[in-house]
Design a protein around this motif. Structure first.
Motif, mmCIF file in Angstrom:
data_model
loop_
_atom_site.group_PDB
_atom_site.id
_atom_site.type_symbol
_atom_site.label_atom_id
_atom_site.label_comp_id
_atom_site.label_asym_id
_atom_site.label_seq_id
_atom_site.Cartn_x
_atom_site.Cartn_y
_atom_site.Cartn_z
ATOM 1 N N THR A 92 42.781 12.004 59.802
ATOM 2 C CA THR A 92 42.609 13.092 60.765
ATOM 3 C C THR A 92 43.588 14.215 60.457
ATOM 4 O OG1 THR A 92 42.079 11.408 62.403
ATOM 5 C CG2 THR A 92 42.511 13.621 63.219
ATOM 6 N N TYR A 93 44.841 13.816 60.233
ATOM 7 C CA TYR A 93 45.873 14.806 59.953
ATOM 8 C C TYR A 93 45.540 15.603 58.689
ATOM 9 C CZ TYR A 93 50.054 16.711 57.993
ATOM 10 O OH TYR A 93 50.933 17.568 57.407
ATOM 11 N N ASN A 94 45.166 14.901 57.627
ATOM 12 C CA ASN A 94 44.960 15.565 56.347
ATOM 13 C C ASN A 94 43.787 16.526 56.349
ATOM 14 O OD1 ASN A 94 46.772 15.155 54.176
ATOM 15 N ND2 ASN A 94 46.347 12.968 54.313
ATOM 16 N N PHE A 95 42.754 16.243 57.152
ATOM 17 C CA PHE A 95 41.559 17.079 57.066
ATOM 18 C C PHE A 95 41.401 18.042 58.238
ATOM 19 C CE2 PHE A 95 40.664 13.456 54.295
ATOM 20 C CZ PHE A 95 40.473 14.151 53.126
ATOM 21 N N LEU A 96 42.389 18.042 59.151
ATOM 22 C CA LEU A 96 42.310 18.961 60.297
ATOM 23 C C LEU A 96 42.141 20.428 59.904
ATOM 24 C CD1 LEU A 96 44.683 17.951 63.221
ATOM 25 C CD2 LEU A 96 42.432 18.965 63.423
ATOM 26 N N PRO A 97 42.906 20.937 58.935
ATOM 27 C CA PRO A 97 42.734 22.353 58.587
ATOM 28 C C PRO A 97 41.312 22.665 58.141
ATOM 29 C CG PRO A 97 44.698 21.473 57.546
ATOM 30 C CD PRO A 97 43.977 20.315 58.147
ATOM 31 N N PHE A 98 40.661 21.713 57.491
ATOM 32 C CA PHE A 98 39.284 21.929 57.022
ATOM 33 C C PHE A 98 38.306 22.027 58.185
ATOM 34 C CE2 PHE A 98 41.474 19.908 53.530
ATOM 35 C CZ PHE A 98 41.126 20.705 52.474
ATOM 36 N N MET A 99 38.716 21.495 59.346
ATOM 37 C CA MET A 99 37.896 21.622 60.539
ATOM 38 C C MET A 99 38.238 22.912 61.273
ATOM 39 S SD MET A 99 35.624 20.277 62.482
ATOM 40 C CE MET A 99 35.447 18.494 62.402
ATOM 41 N N ILE A 100 39.526 23.192 61.372
ATOM 42 C CA ILE A 100 39.969 24.313 62.204
ATOM 43 C C ILE A 100 39.539 25.657 61.626
ATOM 44 C CG2 ILE A 100 42.028 25.544 62.989
ATOM 45 C CD1 ILE A 100 43.325 22.784 63.329
ATOM 46 N N LEU A 101 39.675 25.831 60.302
ATOM 47 C CA LEU A 101 39.404 27.150 59.738
ATOM 48 C C LEU A 101 37.952 27.588 59.885
ATOM 49 C CD1 LEU A 101 41.844 27.147 56.719
ATOM 50 C CD2 LEU A 101 42.079 28.290 58.916
ATOM 51 N N PRO A 102 36.952 26.758 59.542
ATOM 52 C CA PRO A 102 35.558 27.193 59.793
ATOM 53 C C PRO A 102 35.264 27.392 61.275
ATOM 54 C CG PRO A 102 35.592 25.146 58.537
ATOM 55 C CD PRO A 102 36.996 25.467 58.864
ATOM 56 N N LEU A 103 35.844 26.525 62.125
ATOM 57 C CA LEU A 103 35.647 26.697 63.568
ATOM 58 C C LEU A 103 36.191 28.048 64.012
ATOM 59 C CD1 LEU A 103 36.521 23.281 65.249
ATOM 60 C CD2 LEU A 103 34.343 24.470 65.272
ATOM 61 N N TYR A 104 37.389 28.354 63.533
ATOM 62 C CA TYR A 104 38.015 29.611 63.913
ATOM 63 C C TYR A 104 37.174 30.810 63.458
ATOM 64 C CZ TYR A 104 40.981 33.673 63.277
ATOM 65 O OH TYR A 104 41.453 34.946 63.257
ATOM 66 N N THR A 105 36.696 30.781 62.196
ATOM 67 C CA THR A 105 35.920 31.933 61.712
ATOM 68 C C THR A 105 34.660 32.128 62.547
ATOM 69 O OG1 THR A 105 35.445 30.428 59.895
ATOM 70 C CG2 THR A 105 36.415 32.529 59.317
ATOM 71 N N SER A 106 34.001 31.023 62.960
ATOM 72 C CA SER A 106 32.769 31.234 63.721
ATOM 73 C C SER A 106 33.070 31.591 65.179
ATOM 74 C CB SER A 106 31.834 30.032 63.613
ATOM 75 O OG SER A 106 32.333 28.964 64.344
ATOM 76 N N LEU A 107 34.193 31.099 65.721
ATOM 77 C CA LEU A 107 34.559 31.475 67.097
ATOM 78 C C LEU A 107 34.982 32.939 67.157
ATOM 79 C CD1 LEU A 107 36.585 28.388 68.367
ATOM 80 C CD2 LEU A 107 34.472 29.270 69.330
ATOM 81 N N GLU A 108 35.684 33.364 66.106
ATOM 82 C CA GLU A 108 36.212 34.723 66.090
ATOM 83 C C GLU A 108 35.090 35.752 66.092
ATOM 84 O OE1 GLU A 108 39.100 37.172 63.093
ATOM 85 O OE2 GLU A 108 37.090 36.484 62.616
ATOM 86 N N ARG A 109 33.934 35.362 65.547
ATOM 87 C CA ARG A 109 32.817 36.302 65.476
ATOM 88 C C ARG A 109 32.137 36.504 66.817
ATOM 89 N NH1 ARG A 109 30.026 33.949 60.267
ATOM 90 N NH2 ARG A 109 31.607 34.553 58.763
ATOM 91 N N ILE A 110 32.423 35.615 67.784
ATOM 92 C CA ILE A 110 31.752 35.723 69.077
ATOM 93 C C ILE A 110 32.301 36.922 69.846
ATOM 94 C CG2 ILE A 110 31.330 34.593 71.285
ATOM 95 C CD1 ILE A 110 31.586 31.926 69.838
ATOM 96 N N ASP A 111 31.403 37.737 70.348
ATOM 97 C CA ASP A 111 31.779 38.921 71.113
ATOM 98 C C ASP A 111 32.366 38.493 72.459
ATOM 99 O OD1 ASP A 111 31.948 41.278 72.468
ATOM 100 O OD2 ASP A 111 30.114 42.097 71.592
#
Lengths: 266, 308
Positions: free
Chosen positions: B185-204
């Motif tokens: 979980t620890y090792n792969f968290l960034p791989f989850m957070i970054l795509p989530l962040y990019t798609s959340l950031e696009r939300i108006d």
């Protein structure tokens, strides 16, 4: 209960910060244990404060050699993957041609495959070819798996680029080379830089693919892996801490420069 | 990190259409040639070699020969199915945990961090720069027997519950499934957070206000607006976490025991130590097939086929 209501309202923030703590915790441990004076071969429990490892970071046999080897491989893998990947990204975004779909899947597949599968299959190729495992086989493997990541990073940037800028340059009598160097490249640069940075980080940190295809050559991750069995020198934590501090410093300085530039252009 | 997200394609520029000279038409092929050749020779061709290796029989001394001995696959599965199931189970659990832990953090960065946003992003990415092996070794210290974490979990009687579930053994965390899943979980968290962040950031952000104006509670807003719009991030995040996690053996080897071995470890041992190439190749092929199948089904079901 007001306290409970407060927790409920800020639940997202609380869980988010806990996750952040979870992510940072090992780095803090690495930092703290770089000042440890371990008893025995393993540096897993705190004994005494000491600066010995920091005074003599290369005091462990073969460690700095493996570090410099990893840096060299990461550098050349970055150069190779960035050059090849940027070319592919431009071709995919700017041109319509047959086999585009097939090429897109060929780019996607290396990212959709467990690393150990790629590592093992590449080893069967090298064994069948009778290739000498070492620097070159590692480099070949690293360029291969970094390529897809560079393509996606550059593609994202080139896609959001307005093609009319290049048309404008051509209308102003810029030749194709001039247009590319003065217009296209500067706009695509952040994407290319992101791809290159990613390639460097991936290559420098790769263990699984390297472990299969390195033969008797030892890169830094392989040295760390070996030391987990034989005994971990404190110097590993020193290098880990230094890498972390340098990376954060570079990012912060980059931010500062970007902010200043934004202010001056305003 | 946005592996599967694509903006709408930019319109193709004119000159290629205007001047259809042969030399111009070949440009994309010249651009593609070196990179694609590299992938064909060092990615696709090895898979062919591996396929052929998996149906060979023989030994290192006598040499290997293609005998179309498909039974290797069956034998490999029979011998190592526990490791297979374990790999998928651990990787799946780690992926779900990454999603549960990563979503709030990605949400926090996208909507709540304000001027701290860049700092938090740096803190998410920065651990990357300390070699992941060093960081995984740090977990040995954190989860050590009798250490603070284990003590606290013991006092809270968490370990009693997890031991009952079979995730831990009596009073220790290290060398148990819990430690391995924690490391994954620890090792792969960034791989989850970054795509989530990019798609959340696009939300108006105005969509949230609009939902509020229409009397939606925060929970409803999340369920009907935020979550559906962040689905591309959820999909690519889970893929980026699950795929590498299923083939990982570093966490299982460093934080686990012989009872927590994952299939990657078996492939590595067979290939590099036992030198039983056919079995190793067959195992690796089965892993690839299972992962690709699961990924395809998952992408179909989440209704985002166009992502690939």
């Amino acid at each position: 209960m007001p306290a409970l209501r407060w927790i409920r309202r800020n639940l997202v923030v609380l869980v988010g910060l806990l996750t952040l703590a979870y992510m940072i915790l090992p780095n803090i441990v690495v930092m703290v244990f770089s000042f440890n004076k371990p008893k025995g071969r393993f540096n897993y429990s705190w004994q005494h404060f000491s600066l010995d490892a920091w005074k003599d970071p290369c005091g462990v046999a073969d460690m700095c050699g493996s570090l410099s080897l990893s840096l060299q491989i990461a550098f050349w893998a970055t150069v190779g993957a960035t050059a090849l990947g940027t070319m592919i990204a431009f071709a995919l975004v700017r041109y319509r041609f047959r086999a585009r779909g097939a090429i897109n899947s060929l780019i996607f597949l290396p990212m959709a495959m467990p690393e150990v599968v790629m590592a093992a299959s590449l080893l069967t190729l090298f064994l069948n070819m009778g290739a000498q495992l070492g620097f070159w086989t590692i480099l070949i493997a690293h360029i291969m798996f970094c390529l897809s990541f560079v393509v996606t990073a550059v593609k994202a940037r080139v896609m959001s680029m307005d093609p009319r800028l290049e048309e404008a340059a051509r209308d102003l009598y810029a030749g194709p080379v001039q247009t590319f160097l003065r217009v296209t490249l500067p706009i695509a640069a952040p994407g290319i830089a992101a791809g290159a940075l990613l390639a460097f980080a991936l290559s420098f940190d790769d263990f699984i693919i390297t472990n299969f295809n390195a033969g008797s050559t030892v890169t830094f991750p392989m040295f760390v892996w070996g030391s987990a069995q034989r005994g971990t020198p404190v110097q590993i934590n020193v290098i880990g801490t230094a890498m972390f501090v340098i990376a954060v410093a570079v990012v912060l300085v980059g931010q500062l420069i970007a902010n200043r530039r934004k202010k001056s252009t305003r | 990190m946005t592996v599967t997200q694509e903006a709408p394609p930019a319109p193709v520029t004119g000159p290629k259409v205007r001047r259809p000279a042969t030399r111009k038409r070949l440009v994309p092929y010249w651009l593609l040639l070196p990179g694609i050749l590299w992938l064909l020779v060092f990615f696709a061709l090895p898979l062919v070699y591996q396929a052929s290796t998996s149906v060979q029989t023989g030994s290192l001394e006598k040499g290997f020969e293609v005998t179309w001995h498909f039974a290797t696959y069956w034998e490999a599965l029979q011998d190592y199915y526990p490791q297979f199931i374990r790999s998928l189970l651990y990787a799946g659990t780690a992926t779900i945990l990454c999603l549960l832990l990563g979503y709030p953090l990605a949400y926090l960065i996208a909507f709540k961090a304000g001027r701290w946003r860049n700092l938090v992003l740096v803190l998410v990415i920065a651990p990357f720069f300390t070699s992941f092996l060093i960081r995984t070794l740090a977990w040995k210290t954190i989860l050590a027997d009798g250490g603070t974490v284990v003590e606290v979990l013991n006092t809270l009687h968490v370990l009693d519950v997890t031991s009952w579930l079979g995730w831990t053994e009596s009073n220790r965390v290290l060398a148990t499934p819990l430690a391995v899943v924690c490391g994954l979980t620890y090792n792969f968290l960034p791989f989850m957070i970054l795509p989530l962040y990019t798609s959340l950031e696009r939300i108006d952000g105005r969509l949230h206000e609009a939902a509020g104006d229409l009397y939606a509670t925060p929970a409803t807003t999340f369920r009907k607006v935020t979550l559906p719009l962040s689905m591309p991030g959820v999909v690519s995040g889970t893929l980026l976490t699950f795929i590498p996690a299923s083939g990982d053996y570093v966490n299982a080897e460093l934080l686990g025991s012989t009872d927590t071995k994952m299939v990657g470890s078996v492939i590595q041992t067979q290939f590099l130590r036992v030198l039983d190439y056919p079995t190793a190749a067959a195992l690796s092929f089965i892993l690839m097939a299972v992962v690709l199948l699961m990924v395809t089904v998952y992408i179909r079901r989440s209704g985002t086929e166009d992502l690939v």
